[in-house]
Design a protein around this motif. Structure first.
Motif, mmCIF file in Angstrom:
data_model
loop_
_atom_site.group_PDB
_atom_site.id
_atom_site.type_symbol
_atom_site.label_atom_id
_atom_site.label_comp_id
_atom_site.label_asym_id
_atom_site.label_seq_id
_atom_site.Cartn_x
_atom_site.Cartn_y
_atom_site.Cartn_z
ATOM 1 N N LYS A 211 0.829 -1.209 0.000
ATOM 2 C CA LYS A 211 0.000 0.000 0.000
ATOM 3 C C LYS A 211 0.868 1.266 0.000
ATOM 4 O O LYS A 211 0.605 2.222 -0.745
ATOM 5 C CB LYS A 211 -0.925 0.005 1.226
ATOM 6 C CG LYS A 211 -2.009 -1.048 1.199
ATOM 7 C CD LYS A 211 -3.070 -0.739 0.180
ATOM 8 C CE LYS A 211 -4.212 -1.744 0.246
ATOM 9 N NZ LYS A 211 -5.250 -1.478 -0.778
ATOM 10 N N PHE A 212 1.908 1.277 0.836
ATOM 11 C CA PHE A 212 2.767 2.465 0.933
ATOM 12 C C PHE A 212 3.694 2.598 -0.270
ATOM 13 O O PHE A 212 4.141 3.706 -0.590
ATOM 14 C CB PHE A 212 3.581 2.417 2.227
ATOM 15 C CG PHE A 212 2.810 2.860 3.437
ATOM 16 C CD1 PHE A 212 2.743 4.214 3.780
ATOM 17 C CD2 PHE A 212 2.134 1.946 4.217
ATOM 18 C CE1 PHE A 212 2.024 4.631 4.885
ATOM 19 C CE2 PHE A 212 1.415 2.358 5.329
ATOM 20 C CZ PHE A 212 1.349 3.696 5.665
ATOM 21 N N GLY B 164 8.478 8.014 -2.026
ATOM 22 C CA GLY B 164 8.987 9.376 -2.066
ATOM 23 C C GLY B 164 8.246 10.332 -1.158
ATOM 24 O O GLY B 164 8.686 11.482 -0.960
ATOM 25 N N ARG B 165 7.111 9.908 -0.587
ATOM 26 C CA ARG B 165 6.363 10.758 0.338
ATOM 27 C C ARG B 165 6.897 10.552 1.743
ATOM 28 O O ARG B 165 6.514 9.620 2.461
ATOM 29 C CB ARG B 165 4.868 10.416 0.280
ATOM 30 C CG ARG B 165 4.183 10.759 -1.036
ATOM 31 C CD ARG B 165 4.143 12.274 -1.257
ATOM 32 N NE ARG B 165 3.379 12.935 -0.225
ATOM 33 C CZ ARG B 165 2.103 13.293 -0.339
ATOM 34 N NH1 ARG B 165 1.463 13.059 -1.464
ATOM 35 N NH2 ARG B 165 1.492 13.938 0.640
ATOM 36 N N GLU B 166 7.837 11.414 2.155
ATOM 37 C CA GLU B 166 8.460 11.273 3.467
ATOM 38 C C GLU B 166 7.472 11.511 4.597
ATOM 39 O O GLU B 166 7.667 11.026 5.722
ATOM 40 C CB GLU B 166 9.640 12.250 3.596
ATOM 41 C CG GLU B 166 10.779 11.969 2.602
ATOM 42 C CD GLU B 166 11.931 12.928 2.792
ATOM 43 O OE1 GLU B 166 11.837 13.797 3.675
ATOM 44 O OE2 GLU B 166 12.935 12.782 2.058
ATOM 45 N N ASP B 167 6.400 12.263 4.305
ATOM 46 C CA ASP B 167 5.421 12.542 5.354
ATOM 47 C C ASP B 167 4.608 11.312 5.739
ATOM 48 O O ASP B 167 3.860 11.330 6.722
ATOM 49 C CB ASP B 167 4.474 13.654 4.914
ATOM 50 C CG ASP B 167 3.792 13.333 3.582
ATOM 51 O OD1 ASP B 167 4.419 12.658 2.744
ATOM 52 O OD2 ASP B 167 2.630 13.751 3.412
ATOM 53 N N ALA C 63 6.194 8.317 6.254
ATOM 54 C CA ALA C 63 7.114 7.358 6.879
ATOM 55 C C ALA C 63 6.679 6.997 8.294
ATOM 56 O O ALA C 63 6.696 5.823 8.686
ATOM 57 C CB ALA C 63 8.537 7.924 6.878
ATOM 58 N N GLU C 64 6.293 8.014 9.078
ATOM 59 C CA GLU C 64 5.888 7.753 10.452
ATOM 60 C C GLU C 64 4.604 6.919 10.498
ATOM 61 O O GLU C 64 4.470 5.999 11.320
ATOM 62 C CB GLU C 64 5.673 9.071 11.194
ATOM 63 C CG GLU C 64 5.353 8.898 12.677
ATOM 64 C CD GLU C 64 5.251 10.231 13.395
ATOM 65 O OE1 GLU C 64 4.756 10.237 14.535
ATOM 66 O OE2 GLU C 64 5.661 11.268 12.809
ATOM 67 N N ALA D 119 -6.541 9.180 4.557
ATOM 68 C CA ALA D 119 -6.874 10.178 5.577
ATOM 69 C C ALA D 119 -5.705 11.130 5.806
ATOM 70 O O ALA D 119 -5.892 12.344 5.980
ATOM 71 C CB ALA D 119 -7.251 9.476 6.883
ATOM 72 N N LYS D 120 -4.473 10.585 5.778
ATOM 73 C CA LYS D 120 -3.284 11.421 5.967
ATOM 74 C C LYS D 120 -3.109 12.388 4.805
ATOM 75 O O LYS D 120 -2.793 13.580 4.999
ATOM 76 C CB LYS D 120 -2.053 10.515 6.095
ATOM 77 C CG LYS D 120 -0.734 11.264 6.287
ATOM 78 C CD LYS D 120 -0.677 11.964 7.632
ATOM 79 C CE LYS D 120 0.696 12.604 7.855
ATOM 80 N NZ LYS D 120 0.744 13.354 9.139
ATOM 81 N N LEU D 121 -3.318 11.891 3.598
ATOM 82 C CA LEU D 121 -3.159 12.752 2.425
ATOM 83 C C LEU D 121 -4.208 13.853 2.384
ATOM 84 O O LEU D 121 -3.986 14.914 1.788
ATOM 85 C CB LEU D 121 -3.245 11.905 1.153
ATOM 86 C CG LEU D 121 -2.125 10.873 0.942
ATOM 87 C CD1 LEU D 121 -2.400 10.036 -0.297
ATOM 88 C CD2 LEU D 121 -0.768 11.564 0.824
#
Length: 671
Positions: free
Chosen positions: A260-261, A266-269, A271-272, A294-296
């Protein structure tokens, strides 16, 4: 011989006595040869015996099944004598406490310990599991206390040390668990062969030496539920096997989350969030995808206009395939959309597409091999597509099948297959005047009435062969699923009317020994044809019913009129006519039962000229149809066929029907 899933046997003896054998594990959690409470309790309830001899040779098993078996034995009116032939360990030792007399062979073993089970989860879930185990222990302690005459606290203390407490026959007699030690039986010699005692710590460390120590010299008697020697014995999964399975599931979960990830490399935001999802074993790959979206979406402004929710592509394709199959099979109300990519596809085409979508090549494979691989490849959606198509067909057919029982019966729910009580309370009557000293009088609490209802299971198995798929034979499974859905609905209908037909149409025998409709119940009208006069008389009968204590009128009003099919037209005319249709001559007399019934029900399942009136089932339920856990629809399960070259589908429906109260209905035998 006991069946594969019922490893206990019942043997009739002289003088209205029976002998029951429980030789094996309790519950269905250990192997396919366990004694389940659902079957045991049902068979026991059917026994009309004066004396029961229960022979036990069991290492235990499910606590809930054991408690149900114990309570069923205590509830049975027969005198119960327990004979411990070999071993009564864990929950089997509790079942032994149900005996009015408990005997134990001198070379047998008896064991008590605290209930235990597996738990996976966080600290809160572990604490919840511990609380549940304590409640099980408390219930068990009450049974041991009742069987021995000791205090329940003594057994709670005994089980709290976490040890297995083993007793020889002499020790069990001294401790009060058994009444008498009997002559040694050679049957005990089969303990080592029949059971895997390494589940208990005492034998896990010392096996096979410890097991050999309890083996007498006499030759073993045949075990009535033991498989032939050629068949392997089923055993409980070992700890390494459980760990391996959990590790396999965890690996698959983490791979799914990583996939999924990987779509957002390349989306470092993220990672957490990815680390948090991987660390929380409760987060599935699908849930991780939702968290990513939801994060995006954080900090984004709402878009004015129309918003379209996009489903997962795999889910969309699977749903399209199901729709196409059902449309081709002619399932009622299902049509394939023009843009459906599977429109017109044969079953073999869908099987091939499912394989290729999972990354498996079909090049060089014949038709039978393509279908075989479509079932066995772990990532192929083909088995799921077929199961979904059958399940939806089953539910559609069940929902569309016409029934009448739901119009005059109450619908209820039961949590298991035991007999469940339905209570009706009495009343206190009018308040009393104070006496001459200004004192209040004590009011006696009235007795209530109790009825019981018990769910049972009905069902069938159908097979779908690979040959049928190659031949594109939709009737082989979609057609059968359609018929099974209607059969499930028809089964409830038939069961309700069979209950009503008992005692020549007067319904089942109630707890007071009288039929549902009985003169002593005040719910039978003077026999006569269906007319304004007979219906008015039945209205008066229902309104005149009193509560259980006889203190007040219930004033029940009929809401449903149930008649044979041949009286349906007459019934509707009487219910809707402005003037009494039975009045002779020219004088018009108003119809005094006009609009009395909110529903007129006619059915070919009633014969003769008798008819019934029922109050609303929400106001005064007379007959109840109860479903296991409230699931009113039949359930479909799929299993990869071993003895069938294809797949097997099992349809089951769990429900029970019972008469609860006579006050909310009336009956007229007609003429």
């Amino acid at each position: 011989m006991p069946s594969k899933h019922n490893p206990f046997s019942i043997k009739a003896l002289a003088n209205n006595a029976v002998e029951i054998f429980i030789y094996g594990d309790i519950g269905d959690s250990w192997d396919d040869e366990s004694t389940t409470a659902a079957r045991f309790v049902k068979d026991l309830a059917a026994l009309e015996a004066d004396a029961i001899t229960l022979r036990i040779n069991s290492p235990g098993g499910s606590v809930t099944d054991g408690l149900a078996i114990y309570n069923a034995l205590k509830r049975h009116p027969a005198t119960v004598t327990v004979e411990i032939d070999g071993i009564a360990a864990s929950i089997a030792s509790l079942i032994a406490m149900a005996g009015d007399t408990v005997n134990m062979a001198s070379n047998a073993l008896y064991m008590i310990h605290a209930p235990w089970g597996f738990s996976i989860g966080n600290a809160n879930e572990m604490r919840d599991m511990a609380d549940t185990m304590d409640k099980f222990a408390s219930a068990m302690a009450e049974a041991y206390a009742d069987g021995t005459g000791k205090e329940a606290s003594e057994f709670m203390a005994l089980m709290s040390d976490g040890k297995d407490h083993w007793y020889t026959a002499a020790e069990a007699e001294a401790a009060g668990y058994v009444n008498q030690v009997t002559e040694a039986l050679p049957i005990a010699a089969s303990i080592e062969k029949t059971f895997d005692l390494t589940r208990f710590p005492k034998f896990a460390k010392q096996a096979p030496a410890a097991a050999a120590a309890i083996k007498p010299e006499e030759p073993a008697m045949p075990d009535p539920v033991k498989k032939p020697a050629a068949e392997p014995q089923a055993t409980a999964p070992t700890e390494p096997e459980i760990r391996a399975k959990l590790q396999q599931e965890e690996t698959a979960r983490r791979e799914g989350i990583n996939a999924k990830f990987d779509l957002f490399k390349g989306r470092e935001d993220l990672a957490e969030l990815k680390a948090a999802c991987l660390d929380d074993f409760k987060v599935t790959a699908e849930q991780a995808g939702e968290k990513i979206l939801a994060k995006l979406a954080e900090g984004s402004e709402p878009i004015q206009g129309r918003v379209t929710v996009v489903e997962d592509e795999r889910d969309v394709k699977r749903a399209a395939a199901v729709e196409a199959i059902m449309a081709r099979a002619g399932v009622n109300g299902i049509k394939a959309d023009r843009n459906n990519p599977y429109r017109g596809y044969k079953l073999l085409d869908i099987a091939k597409d499912s394989l290729e979508a999972s990354g498996s090549s079909t090049r060089g494979l014949d038709q039978m091999k393509i279908v075989a691989n479509a079932f066995t490849q772990g990532t192929s959606d083909f088995p799921v597509i077929l199961e979904d198509a059958m399940h939806k067909t089953l539910q559609t057919s069940y929902a569309s099948a016409s029934d009448t029982w739901s119009r005059f019966c109450a619908t209820g729910s039961v949590s298991d297959f035991r007999a469940h009580s339905r209570y009706r309370l009495g009343s206190l009557g009018n308040l009393d005047s104070l006496n001459e000293h200004g004192e209040y009088k004590y009011k006696a609490i009235p007795d209530g009435e109790k009825a019981t209802i018990q769910a049972d299971t009905v069902g069938n198995i159908i097979s779908l062969t690979r040959k049928a798929i190659v031949n594109d034979d939709l009737s082989a499974f979609i057609g059968l699923a359609n018929m099974l859905g209607r059969a499930a609905a028809r089964t409830i209908e038939a069961t309700v009317y069979a209950l009503l037909a008992e005692n020549s149409g007067k319904g089942p025998t109630m707890d007071d020994g009288k039929s549902l409709f009985h003169a002593d119940h005040g719910n039978i009208g003077t026999a006569g044809g269906l007319s304004v006069a007979t219906l008015e008389a039945m209205r008066v009968l229902m309104a005149s019913q009193k509560d259980i204590s006889g203190n007040d009128f219930l004033d029940l009003r009929p809401a449903n009129l149930l008649v044979p099919m041949g009286l349906g037209g007459t019934a509707r005319v009487i219910n809707s006519a402005e003037y009494d249709p039975d009045t002779s001559g020219k004088m018009q007399r108003p119809n005094m039962v006009r609009g009395l019934f909110s529903d007129v029900i006619d059915t070919p399942r009633l014969s003769g000229t008798g008819f019934y009136t029922f109050a609303s089932p929400t106001e005064a339920p007379v007959i109840e149809v109860a479903f296991l856990d409230g699931n009113q629809e039949p359930y479909l399960e799929m299993q990869e066929g071993f003895d069938v070259d294809g797949t097997k589908y099992k349809v089951r429906h769990d429900f029970g029907v019972a008469a609860l109260d006579y006050r909310g209905a009336a009956y007229n035998a007609g003429q």
